[in-house]
Design a protein around this motif. Structure first.
Motif, PDB file in Angstrom:
ATOM      1  N   MET A  45      -9.595   7.446  -3.095  1.00  0.00           N
ATOM      2  CA  MET A  45      -9.158   8.832  -3.029  1.00  0.00           C
ATOM      3  C   MET A  45     -10.245   9.625  -2.319  1.00  0.00           C
ATOM      4  SD  MET A  45      -8.149  11.483  -6.061  1.00  0.00           S
ATOM      5  CE  MET A  45      -9.788  11.977  -6.536  1.00  0.00           C
ATOM      6  N   PHE A  46      -9.818  10.489  -1.378  1.00  0.00           N
ATOM      7  CA  PHE A  46     -10.782  11.359  -0.717  1.00  0.00           C
ATOM      8  C   PHE A  46     -10.104  12.651  -0.278  1.00  0.00           C
ATOM      9  CE2 PHE A  46      -9.038   8.683   2.615  1.00  0.00           C
ATOM     10  CZ  PHE A  46      -8.830   9.540   3.676  1.00  0.00           C
ATOM     11  N   MET A  98       0.835  -1.194   0.000  1.00  0.00           N
ATOM     12  CA  MET A  98       0.000   0.000   0.000  1.00  0.00           C
ATOM     13  C   MET A  98       0.873   1.248   0.000  1.00  0.00           C
ATOM     14  SD  MET A  98      -1.543   2.710   1.874  1.00  0.00           S
ATOM     15  CE  MET A  98      -1.409   2.355   3.591  1.00  0.00           C
ATOM     16  N   LEU A  99       0.460   2.218  -0.780  1.00  0.00           N
ATOM     17  CA  LEU A  99       1.093   3.531  -0.815  1.00  0.00           C
ATOM     18  C   LEU A  99       0.006   4.560  -0.558  1.00  0.00           C
ATOM     19  CD1 LEU A  99       3.306   5.625  -1.558  1.00  0.00           C
ATOM     20  CD2 LEU A  99       2.629   5.303  -3.942  1.00  0.00           C
ATOM     21  N   LEU A 100       0.227   5.405   0.433  1.00  0.00           N
ATOM     22  CA  LEU A 100      -0.669   6.517   0.699  1.00  0.00           C
ATOM     23  C   LEU A 100       0.086   7.797   0.381  1.00  0.00           C
ATOM     24  CD1 LEU A 100      -3.104   8.047   1.885  1.00  0.00           C
ATOM     25  CD2 LEU A 100      -2.060   7.738   4.139  1.00  0.00           C
ATOM     26  N   ASN A 101      -0.424   8.568  -0.551  1.00  0.00           N
ATOM     27  CA  ASN A 101       0.131   9.883  -0.863  1.00  0.00           C
ATOM     28  C   ASN A 101      -0.855  10.939  -0.391  1.00  0.00           C
ATOM     29  OD1 ASN A 101       2.553   9.151  -2.142  1.00  0.00           O
ATOM     30  ND2 ASN A 101       1.509   8.829  -4.075  1.00  0.00           N
ATOM     31  N   ILE A 102      -0.321  11.984   0.233  1.00  0.00           N
ATOM     32  CA  ILE A 102      -1.146  13.093   0.702  1.00  0.00           C
ATOM     33  C   ILE A 102      -0.690  14.351  -0.013  1.00  0.00           C
ATOM     34  CG2 ILE A 102      -1.894  14.445   2.689  1.00  0.00           C
ATOM     35  CD1 ILE A 102      -1.208  11.970   4.420  1.00  0.00           C
ATOM     36  N   TYR A 103      -1.645  14.985  -0.703  1.00  0.00           N
ATOM     37  CA  TYR A 103      -1.356  16.178  -1.504  1.00  0.00           C
ATOM     38  C   TYR A 103      -2.073  17.396  -0.934  1.00  0.00           C
ATOM     39  CZ  TYR A 103       0.207  12.953  -5.143  1.00  0.00           C
ATOM     40  OH  TYR A 103       0.850  11.979  -5.851  1.00  0.00           O
ATOM     41  N   ILE A 127      -4.654   9.741  -1.339  1.00  0.00           N
ATOM     42  CA  ILE A 127      -4.773   8.737  -2.389  1.00  0.00           C
ATOM     43  C   ILE A 127      -4.116   7.441  -1.921  1.00  0.00           C
ATOM     44  CG2 ILE A 127      -4.220   8.101  -4.766  1.00  0.00           C
ATOM     45  CD1 ILE A 127      -4.189  11.095  -5.423  1.00  0.00           C
ATOM     46  N   HIS A 128      -4.933   6.408  -1.741  1.00  0.00           N
ATOM     47  CA  HIS A 128      -4.461   5.065  -1.391  1.00  0.00           C
ATOM     48  C   HIS A 128      -4.291   4.280  -2.681  1.00  0.00           C
ATOM     49  CE1 HIS A 128      -5.391   4.761   3.016  1.00  0.00           C
ATOM     50  NE2 HIS A 128      -6.042   5.879   2.703  1.00  0.00           N
ATOM     51  N   HIS A 129      -3.129   3.662  -2.854  1.00  0.00           N
ATOM     52  CA  HIS A 129      -2.898   2.793  -4.007  1.00  0.00           C
ATOM     53  C   HIS A 129      -2.439   1.441  -3.482  1.00  0.00           C
ATOM     54  CE1 HIS A 129      -1.756   1.366  -7.927  1.00  0.00           C
ATOM     55  NE2 HIS A 129      -0.569   1.068  -7.443  1.00  0.00           N
ATOM     56  N   CYS A 130      -3.105   0.382  -3.900  1.00  0.00           N
ATOM     57  CA  CYS A 130      -2.774  -0.984  -3.490  1.00  0.00           C
ATOM     58  C   CYS A 130      -2.268  -1.757  -4.701  1.00  0.00           C
ATOM     59  CB  CYS A 130      -4.009  -1.682  -2.936  1.00  0.00           C
ATOM     60  SG  CYS A 130      -4.831  -0.731  -1.640  1.00  0.00           S
ATOM     61  N   CYS A 131      -1.251  -2.603  -4.501  1.00  0.00           N
ATOM     62  CA  CYS A 131      -0.692  -3.358  -5.625  1.00  0.00           C
ATOM     63  C   CYS A 131      -0.153  -4.697  -5.127  1.00  0.00           C
ATOM     64  CB  CYS A 131       0.385  -2.543  -6.329  1.00  0.00           C
ATOM     65  SG  CYS A 131       1.677  -1.893  -5.256  1.00  0.00           S
ATOM     66  N   LYS A 132       0.062  -5.623  -6.067  1.00  0.00           N
ATOM     67  CA  LYS A 132       0.388  -7.010  -5.707  1.00  0.00           C
ATOM     68  C   LYS A 132       1.636  -7.550  -6.385  1.00  0.00           C
ATOM     69  CE  LYS A 132      -4.417  -8.172  -4.833  1.00  0.00           C
ATOM     70  NZ  LYS A 132      -5.544  -9.033  -5.172  1.00  0.00           N
ATOM     71  N   SER A 133       2.640  -6.723  -6.594  1.00  0.00           N
ATOM     72  CA  SER A 133       3.916  -7.224  -7.102  1.00  0.00           C
ATOM     73  C   SER A 133       5.031  -6.670  -6.215  1.00  0.00           C
ATOM     74  CB  SER A 133       4.120  -6.835  -8.570  1.00  0.00           C
ATOM     75  OG  SER A 133       4.121  -5.437  -8.717  1.00  0.00           O
ATOM     76  N   ASP A 134       6.146  -7.372  -6.162  1.00  0.00           N
ATOM     77  CA  ASP A 134       7.232  -6.975  -5.274  1.00  0.00           C
ATOM     78  C   ASP A 134       7.635  -5.520  -5.476  1.00  0.00           C
ATOM     79  OD1 ASP A 134       7.323  -9.473  -4.108  1.00  0.00           O
ATOM     80  OD2 ASP A 134       9.018 -10.180  -5.285  1.00  0.00           O
ATOM     81  N   TYR A 135       7.701  -4.798  -4.378  1.00  0.00           N
ATOM     82  CA  TYR A 135       8.173  -3.402  -4.315  1.00  0.00           C
ATOM     83  C   TYR A 135       7.336  -2.438  -5.165  1.00  0.00           C
ATOM     84  CZ  TYR A 135      12.057  -6.183  -2.607  1.00  0.00           C
ATOM     85  OH  TYR A 135      12.824  -7.103  -1.944  1.00  0.00           O
ATOM     86  N   CYS A 136       6.123  -2.794  -5.488  1.00  0.00           N
ATOM     87  CA  CYS A 136       5.287  -1.972  -6.370  1.00  0.00           C
ATOM     88  C   CYS A 136       4.827  -0.675  -5.714  1.00  0.00           C
ATOM     89  CB  CYS A 136       4.080  -2.763  -6.850  1.00  0.00           C
ATOM     90  SG  CYS A 136       3.011  -3.335  -5.513  1.00  0.00           S
ATOM     91  N   ASN A 137       4.927  -0.562  -4.392  1.00  0.00           N
ATOM     92  CA  ASN A 137       4.466   0.650  -3.709  1.00  0.00           C
ATOM     93  C   ASN A 137       5.578   1.693  -3.544  1.00  0.00           C
ATOM     94  OD1 ASN A 137       5.884  -0.883  -1.789  1.00  0.00           O
ATOM     95  ND2 ASN A 137       4.642  -0.115  -0.101  1.00  0.00           N
TER      96      ASN A 137
END
Length: 98
Positions: A76-77, A51-56, A85-95
């Motif tokens: 995104m909210f 998971m990657l959370l970015n705050i803008y 913005i929450h981004h979820c991914c399923k490969s190694d180091y993708c976040n």
């Protein structure tokens, strides 16, 4: 021949299960700066993804947070003039860089 194929297939399935998803961790990443707290790698457990959370603030990246997250979902909210913005991914180091 069928027993040989079954053995190879079973071994392949075990290898796939044993290799966990690897995600970057960073609990405090400020803008374009380096990770200031919690840099490392986590191994995702059952029901976890990277998971990657970015705050803008007004299109400018303020903060990023990266972890293994259980039941992660993309979303995104907006709250208090910030965009999350929450981004979820399923490969190694993708976040790491998204």
């Amino acid at each position: 021949m069928d027993k040989h194929f079954l053995l190879v297939f079973s071994l392949f399935c075990c290898i796939a299960v044993v290799t966990p998803l690897k995600c970057i961790t960073c609990h405090l990443h400020m803008g374009s700066d380096r990770c200031r707290r919690g840099f490392g790698v986590c191994l995702a457990q059952k029901s976890e993804t990277c998971m990657l959370l970015n705050i803008y603030k007004k299109y400018e990246l303020q903060l990023s947070y990266m972890v293994c997250q259980k039941f992660c979902r993309d979303l995104m909210f907006n709250h208090n003039n910030l965009t999350y913005i929450h981004h979820c991914c399923k490969s190694d180091y993708c976040n790491m860089n998204h």
